[in-house]
Design an enzyme around this catalytic site. Structure first.
Site, PDB file in Angstrom:
ATOM      1  N   GLY A  46       0.836  -1.190   0.000  1.00 27.33           N
ATOM      2  CA  GLY A  46       0.000   0.000   0.000  1.00 27.33           C
ATOM      3  C   GLY A  46       0.871   1.240   0.000  1.00 27.33           C
ATOM      4  N   GLN A  51       3.085  10.013   1.202  1.00 24.92           N
ATOM      5  CA  GLN A  51       4.375   9.334   1.146  1.00 24.92           C
ATOM      6  C   GLN A  51       5.167   9.681  -0.110  1.00 24.92           C
ATOM      7  OE1 GLN A  51       2.585   5.288   2.236  1.00 24.92           O
ATOM      8  NE2 GLN A  51       4.619   5.141   3.136  1.00 24.92           N
ATOM      9  N   CYS A  88       6.355  -0.045   7.249  1.00 28.91           N
ATOM     10  CA  CYS A  88       5.964   1.117   6.454  1.00 28.91           C
ATOM     11  C   CYS A  88       7.125   1.504   5.555  1.00 28.91           C
ATOM     12  CB  CYS A  88       5.623   2.277   7.391  1.00 28.91           C
ATOM     13  SG  CYS A  88       5.164   3.787   6.524  1.00 28.91           S
ATOM     14  N   LEU A  89       6.836   1.806   4.300  1.00 31.08           N
ATOM     15  CA  LEU A  89       7.889   2.186   3.358  1.00 31.08           C
ATOM     16  C   LEU A  89       8.570   3.486   3.772  1.00 31.08           C
ATOM     17  CD1 LEU A  89       5.981   1.310   0.075  1.00 31.08           C
ATOM     18  CD2 LEU A  89       7.959   0.084   0.997  1.00 31.08           C
ATOM     19  N   HIS A 130      -3.847   1.255   7.628  1.00 28.39           N
ATOM     20  CA  HIS A 130      -2.514   1.874   7.655  1.00 28.39           C
ATOM     21  C   HIS A 130      -2.464   3.084   6.714  1.00 28.39           C
ATOM     22  CE1 HIS A 130       2.051   1.463   7.779  1.00 28.39           C
ATOM     23  NE2 HIS A 130       1.877   2.238   6.719  1.00 28.39           N
ATOM     24  N   GLU A 131      -3.005   2.916   5.510  1.00 29.10           N
ATOM     25  CA  GLU A 131      -2.944   4.012   4.531  1.00 29.10           C
ATOM     26  C   GLU A 131      -3.863   5.175   4.927  1.00 29.10           C
ATOM     27  OE1 GLU A 131      -0.444   3.648   2.895  1.00 29.10           O
ATOM     28  OE2 GLU A 131      -0.270   1.478   2.961  1.00 29.10           O
ATOM     29  N   HIS A 134      -2.148   7.280   7.323  1.00 30.19           N
ATOM     30  CA  HIS A 134      -1.200   8.199   6.670  1.00 30.19           C
ATOM     31  C   HIS A 134      -1.896   9.506   6.280  1.00 30.19           C
ATOM     32  CE1 HIS A 134       2.707   6.326   6.253  1.00 30.19           C
ATOM     33  NE2 HIS A 134       2.209   5.214   5.738  1.00 30.19           N
TER      34      HIS A 134
END
Ligand code: NI
Length: 181
Positions: A46, A51, A88-89, A130-131, A134
């Site tokens: 995701g 991000q 997380c990226l 999670h997204e 963000h």
């Protein structure tokens, strides 16, 4: 290709609540394409617009080989929880057991402004939560208990990428895992 650099923890855009999308135009479609390509390139399960430095309420997901996206999400969460590793990226090399709702119903729009509903459990539900976090400036480490959060912060401060002026790292080479979000 329109793969974008992924912003890392410490970048203020990750702590900024994103604005709702009001215009469903070519720019939005390009944003969705950039997010999708960047997510698949990482690879991640995701990716949220902040991000890649865009403070709009848009995210993509890639679970079970099926990429999708959602604009202006509104979540309905199950009381039943799941516990599992999450990463997380924007925080490379970090993974912690993170509690999430087991199931989610996410209402929103697609990039053409049509209403859509995403229903999912397990990893898809985790990715959607999670997204959406963000988009509110929330990171998964905020969901940890105080002890684990302290450990995460210690690992972040010790990491090579932390404090870099230019974010260059997208994901560690061994991060071929569906838990990177
Ligand atoms: Ni993330």
């Amino acid at each position: 290709m329109a793969v974008q650099p992924i912003r890392l923890f410490g970048d203020p855009v990750l702590r900024t609540p994103a604005a709702p999308v009001e215009t469903f135009d070519k720019e939005l479609r390009r944003l969705v394409r950039d997010l999708t390509e960047t997510m698949i390139d990482a690879p991640g399960a995701g990716l949220a617009a902040p991000q890649i430095g865009v403070s709009l309420r848009v995210f993509t997901y890639w679970v079970d080989d099926e990429p999708g996206h959602l604009v202006n999400p509104d979540l309905d969460l199950s009381d039943e929880l799941q516990i599992g590793d999450e990463g997380c990226l924007s925080l490379p090399d970090l993974a912690f057991e993170t509690p999430r709702s087991l199931r989610v119903v996410a209402k929103g729009m697609n990039m053409h402004g049509e209403p859509v509903v995403i229903e999912g459990s397990d990893l898809l539900a985790r990715a959607v939560q999670h997204e959406t976090d963000h988009l509110d400036g929330i990171l998964f480490i905020d969901r940890l208990d105080p002890e684990a959060r302290k450990e995460a912060m210690r690992m972040i401060r010790a990491s090579e990428w932390f404090g870099e002026a230019t974010p260059t790292i997208q994901a560690s080479p061994h991060a071929i895992s569906s838990r990177w979000l």
